[in-house]
Write an enzyme that holds these catalytic residues in place. Structure first.
Site, short mmCIF file in Angstrom:
data_model
loop_
_atom_site.label_atom_id
_atom_site.label_comp_id
_atom_site.label_asym_id
_atom_site.label_seq_id
_atom_site.Cartn_x
_atom_site.Cartn_y
_atom_site.Cartn_z
N LYS A 9 0.85 -1.19 0.00
CA LYS A 9 0.00 0.00 0.00
C LYS A 9 0.89 1.24 0.00
CE LYS A 9 -0.25 1.82 3.45
NZ LYS A 9 0.04 2.85 4.46
N ASP A 128 -5.26 0.50 8.41
CA ASP A 128 -4.96 0.28 6.99
C ASP A 128 -5.59 -0.99 6.43
OD1 ASP A 128 -3.51 2.58 6.43
OD2 ASP A 128 -1.58 1.69 6.96
#
Length: 278
Positions: A9, A128
């Site tokens: 990410k 996240d």
């Protein structure tokens, strides 16, 4: 057996816009993914177990609070033999643990033929994890639970990820923030028909965690500078809370050449070229 890919990410921007009474920070972030990452495999078994393999396995001993195991327990108490093939560096600002948790949820939901947990349960695994489960370019806000797809697709682009081998725990970085009420991104994000237009927009935005992270780990500034110095690099910035930095490139050839050059100059660093996934 089922398998899921845990892509890295990347926070192209990361604005810290406030802090809730419970201590969680409010964020405004443009998130994409890089086509490099870990793999989670799930096989039928009577009990739940986890083995960690891959080039980064030595940096992540198996522990009961590993996010992969926590994700498995969120789905229920069934058994499975889980294998985490670890390629991404640990505690590096590219969502490795969160991506692993999201991949475990996907692999186990297929194996056990059960639905994915509700969003609140996913968020409890980590800020996240929801965006990693989404797996596409989004604007992430709130504490990580507000995910808004982009109005237009991102241009084709390449990234070079570089980590100087420094582990940066997230809490001290947030604690060292000079202020927590920074301005967000514009309400309406423009479209970016080219990588150059995307880079120009990103240059007007920020990662608010970069200055405190550099104060804690000066190697981050050197990593960012090494990326910025490469031919074809349109923008270099830290991702997440560090220490991984990314360079944005228009062409695959330039990205691969940059990764090779940085790897040769800094053999102790983790360096990876990757297609940007939007």
């Amino acid at each position: 057996m089922t398998e899921a890919f845990a892509r890295a990410k990347i926070n192209l921007t990361l604005h810290v816009t406030g802090q809730r009474p419970d201590g969680y920070h409010l964020l405004d972030s443009l998130v994409v993914f890089a086509d490099v990452g870990d793999r989670v495999r799930a096989e039928p078994a009577e009990a739940l177990s986890l083995a960690i393999t891959g080039p980064q396995a030595a940096n992540l001993p198996v522990a009961d609070d590993n996010l992969v195991l926590r994700a498995a327990r969120t789905l229920g108490g069934q058994g499975a033999r889980l294998t985490l093939e670890k390629h991404l560096p640990v505690a590096s600002g590219i969502g490795g643990g969160s991506a692993d948790a999201a991949a475990a949820l996907v692999a186990l939901a297929r194996l056990w033929q059960v639905p994915l947990p509700d969003p609140a349960a996913v968020l409890k695994l980590g800020a996240d994890v929801p965006v990693c489960l989404e797996g596409r370019a989004v604007r992430m806000a709130g504490v990580g639970e507000i995910l808004t797809p982009l109005a237009a697709p991102l241009p084709e682009a390449w990234l070079v990820l570089a980590n100087p081998g420094v582990s940066v725990p997230t809490p001290p970085v947030f604690k060292a923030l000079a202020r927590r009420d920074n301005p967000p991104m514009p309400d309406d994000l423009p479209g970016w028909p080219t990588v150059e237009s995307l880079a120009a927009f990103l240059a007007t935005q920020r990662n608010d965690l970069e200055p405190p992270a550099i104060a804690l780990a000066p190697e981050i500034a050197r990593t960012r500078a090494a990326l910025a110095a490469q031919p074809g690099c349109l923008l270099a910035r830290m991702s997440g809370s560090g220490a991984t930095c990314f360079g944005l490139f228009a062409a695959e050839e330039a990205a691969r050449a940059a990764a090779e050059a940085i790897g040769a100059e800094h053999p102790g660093w983790w360096v990876a070229p990757a297609r940007m996934v939007g």
